[in-house]
Design a protein around this motif. Structure first.
Motif, PDB file in Angstrom:
ATOM      1  N   PHE A   1      42.291  30.093  43.456  1.00 25.03           N
ATOM      2  CA  PHE A   1      41.967  31.101  42.441  1.00 25.03           C
ATOM      3  C   PHE A   1      42.240  30.570  41.027  1.00 25.03           C
ATOM      4  CE2 PHE A   1      42.839  34.456  45.847  1.00 25.03           C
ATOM      5  CZ  PHE A   1      41.496  34.701  46.056  1.00 25.03           C
ATOM      6  N   PHE A   2      43.337  29.817  40.879  1.00 23.44           N
ATOM      7  CA  PHE A   2      43.694  29.295  39.562  1.00 23.44           C
ATOM      8  C   PHE A   2      42.633  28.301  39.080  1.00 23.44           C
ATOM      9  CE2 PHE A   2      47.995  29.087  37.259  1.00 23.44           C
ATOM     10  CZ  PHE A   2      47.387  29.062  36.020  1.00 23.44           C
ATOM     11  N   ARG A   3      42.193  27.407  39.969  1.00 20.56           N
ATOM     12  CA  ARG A   3      41.162  26.443  39.584  1.00 20.56           C
ATOM     13  C   ARG A   3      39.856  27.158  39.235  1.00 20.56           C
ATOM     14  NH1 ARG A   3      39.967  23.139  44.012  1.00 20.56           N
ATOM     15  NH2 ARG A   3      41.369  24.232  45.424  1.00 20.56           N
ATOM     16  N   MET A   4      39.530  28.203  39.981  1.00 17.64           N
ATOM     17  CA  MET A   4      38.343  28.988  39.669  1.00 17.64           C
ATOM     18  C   MET A   4      38.461  29.616  38.286  1.00 17.64           C
ATOM     19  SD  MET A   4      37.848  30.812  43.406  1.00 17.64           S
ATOM     20  CE  MET A   4      36.824  32.146  42.733  1.00 17.64           C
ATOM     21  N   TYR A   5      39.636  30.175  37.991  1.00 12.88           N
ATOM     22  CA  TYR A   5      39.857  30.828  36.695  1.00 12.88           C
ATOM     23  C   TYR A   5      39.734  29.830  35.552  1.00 12.88           C
ATOM     24  CZ  TYR A   5      42.323  33.012  32.822  1.00 12.88           C
ATOM     25  OH  TYR A   5      42.655  33.497  31.589  1.00 12.88           O
TER      26      TYR A   5
END
Length: 269
Positions: free
Chosen positions: A181-185
């Motif tokens: 999720f962090f990489r997506m954000y």
């Protein structure tokens, strides 16, 4: 059939005590276009037998069941395997000791599916269950990811193309979903929150030792992604002030009054 296909993926190992409730919650969905994927690690109980008992019910419901059993290197290896098997436009991961809140969860979320045309991840709320107690945990703004877990994967629906691009980093044993999720954000992927209670999430058995391990792994993720502690603290303070300002008009006046005089003093000098 106009409804987009949702691939529900359950990763299980020695889950004979809880897997029935998980499967029943999937079968109860009124949403018409679902496939169910069970990835089962090496077991010494009846998990695989129980899943096989449901084959006829899935056939009658018109839901395709994919059941794979065999060794894996951990939960995220199994989740990556499930992603590869998925045919749906949307992927949803439901643990073998969790269950959907009711039979219309998917229907509620995708009732107006056109609003997700440009969305990469749709997420809602979970209900934490521990020692017979239930607490609703609302999904937080995804920008809060710098200092907390705003999204629980049991409440998130992610496009397959996105899962395929980012995957679950098996270097992490507990927080590969958080890392994903962090990489997506950071890549400016589009998240959309919907105020829907999605799943019951069991927290029984979570120990202080596990909490420490989570904190250590989270720090590792932050470091690898180049997120400094200073930046995380700054984000937290900003979020705190925004929340207080929204709820307290007096604080709003004081905060901006102080800011006004600081700027005025700077201009004098």
């Amino acid at each position: 059939m106009n409804d987009e296909l949702i691939s529900v993926i359950t990763v299980a190992k020695n889950a004979e005590k809880t897997i029935r409730a998980t499967i029943d919650s999937v079968l109860s969905q009124t949403y018409r276009n679902i496939e169910y994927i069970c990835i089962v690690g090496e077991c010494n109980d009846k998990t695989n037998i129980i899943i096989d008992e449901y084959k006829r019910q899935f056939d009658l419901k018109g839901v395709r069941l994919k059941h794979v059993s065999g060794p894996d290197s951990g939960i995220y290896d199994a989740m990556n395997k499930g992603s590869e098997l998925a045919s749906g436009q949307w992927l949803y991961f439901l643990n073998a000791d969790d269950r959907l809140c009711d039979g219309v969860v998917f229907q509620r979320i995708f009732a107006e599916k056109h609003i997700y045309d440009e969305t990469d991840c749709v997420y809602g709320n979970i209900i934490l269950c521990s020692d017979g107690k239930k607490v609703i945990r609302k999904g937080a703004p995804v920008s809060a990811i710098y200092y907390k877990f705003p999204i629980c994967h049991q409440a998130a629906f992610v496009r397959k193309s996105i899962i395929k691009k980012y995957g679950f980093n098996e270097e992490y044993k507990r927080l590969a979903d958080f890392d994903q999720f962090f990489r997506m954000y950071l890549d400016n992927r589009i998240f959309k929150y919907v105020d829907v209670d999605v799943a019951y999430f069991s927290t029984d058995g979570v120990s202080q030792k596990n909490n420490i391990a989570l904190a250590i792994e989270r720090e590792k993720i932050h470091k690898k992604l180049g997120i400094s502690r200073k930046k995380r603290i700054r984000r937290w303070v900003r979020y705190f002030f925004i929340c207080v300002i929204k709820d307290n008009r007096l604080f709003y006046k004081c905060f901006f009054g102080i800011n006004y005089w600081i700027q005025k003093i700077k201009n004098i000098h």
